[in-house]
Design a protein around this motif. Structure first.
Motif, PDB file in Angstrom:
ATOM      1  N   PRO A  46       0.839  -1.201   0.000  1.00  0.00           N
ATOM      2  CA  PRO A  46       0.000   0.000   0.000  1.00  0.00           C
ATOM      3  C   PRO A  46       0.875   1.252   0.000  1.00  0.00           C
ATOM      4  N   GLU A  47       0.287   2.380  -0.358  1.00  0.00           N
ATOM      5  CA  GLU A  47       1.041   3.626  -0.442  1.00  0.00           C
ATOM      6  C   GLU A  47       0.812   4.469   0.795  1.00  0.00           C
ATOM      7  N   ALA A  48       1.832   5.241   1.162  1.00  0.00           N
ATOM      8  CA  ALA A  48       1.731   6.180   2.280  1.00  0.00           C
ATOM      9  C   ALA A  48       2.516   7.440   1.933  1.00  0.00           C
ATOM     10  N   VAL A  49       2.023   8.588   2.391  1.00  0.00           N
ATOM     11  CA  VAL A  49       2.674   9.857   2.109  1.00  0.00           C
ATOM     12  C   VAL A  49       3.790  10.101   3.119  1.00  0.00           C
ATOM     13  N   SER A  50       3.573   9.754   4.368  1.00  0.00           N
ATOM     14  CA  SER A  50       4.584   9.984   5.405  1.00  0.00           C
ATOM     15  C   SER A  50       5.217   8.661   5.804  1.00  0.00           C
ATOM     16  N   GLY A  51       6.356   8.747   6.429  1.00  0.00           N
ATOM     17  CA  GLY A  51       7.055   7.548   6.890  1.00  0.00           C
ATOM     18  C   GLY A  51       8.543   7.789   6.926  1.00  0.00           C
ATOM     19  N   SER A  52       9.276   6.800   7.421  1.00  0.00           N
ATOM     20  CA  SER A  52      10.732   6.903   7.482  1.00  0.00           C
ATOM     21  C   SER A  52      11.333   5.581   7.029  1.00  0.00           C
ATOM     22  N   PRO A  53      12.507   5.624   6.415  1.00  0.00           N
ATOM     23  CA  PRO A  53      13.132   4.386   5.957  1.00  0.00           C
ATOM     24  C   PRO A  53      13.638   3.561   7.142  1.00  0.00           C
ATOM     25  N   ALA A  54      13.739   2.246   6.922  1.00  0.00           N
ATOM     26  CA  ALA A  54      14.238   1.346   7.962  1.00  0.00           C
ATOM     27  C   ALA A  54      15.718   1.604   8.194  1.00  0.00           C
ATOM     28  N   GLU A  55      16.137   1.477   9.459  1.00  0.00           N
ATOM     29  CA  GLU A  55      17.537   1.756   9.789  1.00  0.00           C
ATOM     30  C   GLU A  55      18.440   0.597   9.386  1.00  0.00           C
ATOM     31  N   ASP A  56      18.464  -0.459  10.179  1.00  0.00           N
ATOM     32  CA  ASP A  56      19.379  -1.581   9.961  1.00  0.00           C
ATOM     33  C   ASP A  56      18.564  -2.783   9.501  1.00  0.00           C
ATOM     34  N   GLN A  57      18.715  -3.145   8.229  1.00  0.00           N
ATOM     35  CA  GLN A  57      17.921  -4.239   7.696  1.00  0.00           C
ATOM     36  C   GLN A  57      18.649  -5.572   7.748  1.00  0.00           C
ATOM     37  N   THR A  58      19.877  -5.607   8.260  1.00  0.00           N
ATOM     38  CA  THR A  58      20.622  -6.858   8.262  1.00  0.00           C
ATOM     39  C   THR A  58      20.046  -7.847   9.261  1.00  0.00           C
ATOM     40  N   LYS A  59      19.634  -7.383  10.422  1.00  0.00           N
ATOM     41  CA  LYS A  59      19.099  -8.304  11.423  1.00  0.00           C
ATOM     42  C   LYS A  59      17.602  -8.140  11.607  1.00  0.00           C
ATOM     43  N   GLN A  60      16.959  -7.530  10.640  1.00  0.00           N
ATOM     44  CA  GLN A  60      15.523  -7.295  10.709  1.00  0.00           C
ATOM     45  C   GLN A  60      14.764  -8.552  10.294  1.00  0.00           C
ATOM     46  N   LEU A  61      13.676  -8.834  10.978  1.00  0.00           N
ATOM     47  CA  LEU A  61      12.770  -9.912  10.590  1.00  0.00           C
ATOM     48  C   LEU A  61      11.687  -9.323   9.695  1.00  0.00           C
ATOM     49  N   ASP A  62      11.259 -10.087   8.713  1.00  0.00           N
ATOM     50  CA  ASP A  62      10.259  -9.583   7.792  1.00  0.00           C
ATOM     51  C   ASP A  62       9.134 -10.598   7.656  1.00  0.00           C
ATOM     52  N   ILE A  63       7.917 -10.156   7.931  1.00  0.00           N
ATOM     53  CA  ILE A  63       6.721 -10.964   7.703  1.00  0.00           C
ATOM     54  C   ILE A  63       6.066 -10.415   6.451  1.00  0.00           C
ATOM     55  N   ALA A  64       5.913 -11.256   5.445  1.00  0.00           N
ATOM     56  CA  ALA A  64       5.238 -10.849   4.206  1.00  0.00           C
ATOM     57  C   ALA A  64       3.888 -11.553   4.148  1.00  0.00           C
ATOM     58  N   ILE A  65       2.862 -10.802   3.772  1.00  0.00           N
ATOM     59  CA  ILE A  65       1.512 -11.346   3.671  1.00  0.00           C
ATOM     60  C   ILE A  65       1.017 -11.087   2.254  1.00  0.00           C
ATOM     61  N   SER A  66       0.668 -12.147   1.543  1.00  0.00           N
ATOM     62  CA  SER A  66       0.190 -11.994   0.162  1.00  0.00           C
ATOM     63  C   SER A  66      -1.283 -11.604   0.164  1.00  0.00           C
ATOM     64  N   ALA A  67      -1.805 -11.317  -1.010  1.00  0.00           N
ATOM     65  CA  ALA A  67      -3.218 -10.945  -1.140  1.00  0.00           C
ATOM     66  C   ALA A  67      -4.124 -12.102  -0.737  1.00  0.00           C
ATOM     67  N   ASP A  68      -3.618 -13.340  -0.857  1.00  0.00           N
ATOM     68  CA  ASP A  68      -4.400 -14.523  -0.477  1.00  0.00           C
ATOM     69  C   ASP A  68      -4.346 -14.797   1.018  1.00  0.00           C
ATOM     70  N   GLY A  69      -3.506 -14.072   1.759  1.00  0.00           N
ATOM     71  CA  GLY A  69      -3.372 -14.307   3.186  1.00  0.00           C
ATOM     72  C   GLY A  69      -2.297 -15.319   3.537  1.00  0.00           C
ATOM     73  N   VAL A  70      -1.391 -15.616   2.602  1.00  0.00           N
ATOM     74  CA  VAL A  70      -0.292 -16.551   2.855  1.00  0.00           C
ATOM     75  C   VAL A  70       0.851 -15.794   3.518  1.00  0.00           C
ATOM     76  N   PHE A  71       1.381 -16.349   4.616  1.00  0.00           N
ATOM     77  CA  PHE A  71       2.468 -15.721   5.368  1.00  0.00           C
ATOM     78  C   PHE A  71       3.817 -16.272   4.921  1.00  0.00           C
ATOM     79  N   SER A  72       4.838 -15.407   4.982  1.00  0.00           N
ATOM     80  CA  SER A  72       6.221 -15.870   4.853  1.00  0.00           C
ATOM     81  C   SER A  72       7.059 -15.062   5.827  1.00  0.00           C
ATOM     82  N   VAL A  73       8.006 -15.730   6.457  1.00  0.00           N
ATOM     83  CA  VAL A  73       8.911 -15.086   7.406  1.00  0.00           C
ATOM     84  C   VAL A  73      10.308 -15.169   6.816  1.00  0.00           C
TER      85      VAL A  73
END
Length: 142
Positions: A46-73
């Motif tokens: 989705p789009e947003a007008v305000s926000g800030s970039p992520a600082e350190d992405q090397t040790k960041q965990l990411d949860i992705a959710i598809s349009a179908d509701g499928v999760f990936s970590v």
């Protein structure tokens, strides 16, 4: 003078050694071939007008959710899209370190319930650095 002719020898190609070489080459190619399977979800953020970039992405965990509701970590698709398997995958990926930043990237067309499940899993495990991923919206013309 009459010369004696030598009998011609039949020239045969020994196929047994040729078959051995071909078989060894076949085994070599089968063993060295790698098969890759794409495990990433396609997500339209989705789009947003305000926000800030992520600082350190090397040790960041990411949860992705598809349009179908499928999760990936961290690009590992979960077999089930429920709270228990999401919490188990987060626990495994974080090794119990709840101070790591956690980013939720949900498709713009995914259901709110899927995002709530991801936030609930993060809250139950004690993650306190939660970030929602968006893309920057195009400026609107006046």
């Amino acid at each position: 003078m009459k010369f004696r002719r030598k009998q011609r020898e039949n020239v045969d190609i020994n196929l047994a050694s040729l078959i051995d070489v071909v078989f060894i080459l076949l085994l070599f190619f089968v063993v060295t071939t790698t098969f890759t399977r794409e495990t990433q979800l396609r997500i339209d953020l989705p789009e947003a007008v305000s926000g800030s970039p992520a600082e350190d992405q090397t040790k960041q965990l990411d949860i992705a959710i598809s349009a179908d509701g499928v999760f990936s970590v961290n690009n590992q698709i979960l077999p089930k899209s429920d709270l228990a398997s999401l919490m188990e995958a987060l626990q495994k990926e974080s090794n119990g370190d709840t101070n790591r930043p956690l980013s939720i990237s949900a498709d713009g067309k995914s259901q709110h319930q899927s995002v709530i499940i991801a936030m609930d899993a993060a809250g139950k495990l004690g993650f306190n650095h939660l970030r929602m991923t968006t893309v920057e919206a195009a400026p609107s013309a006046p």
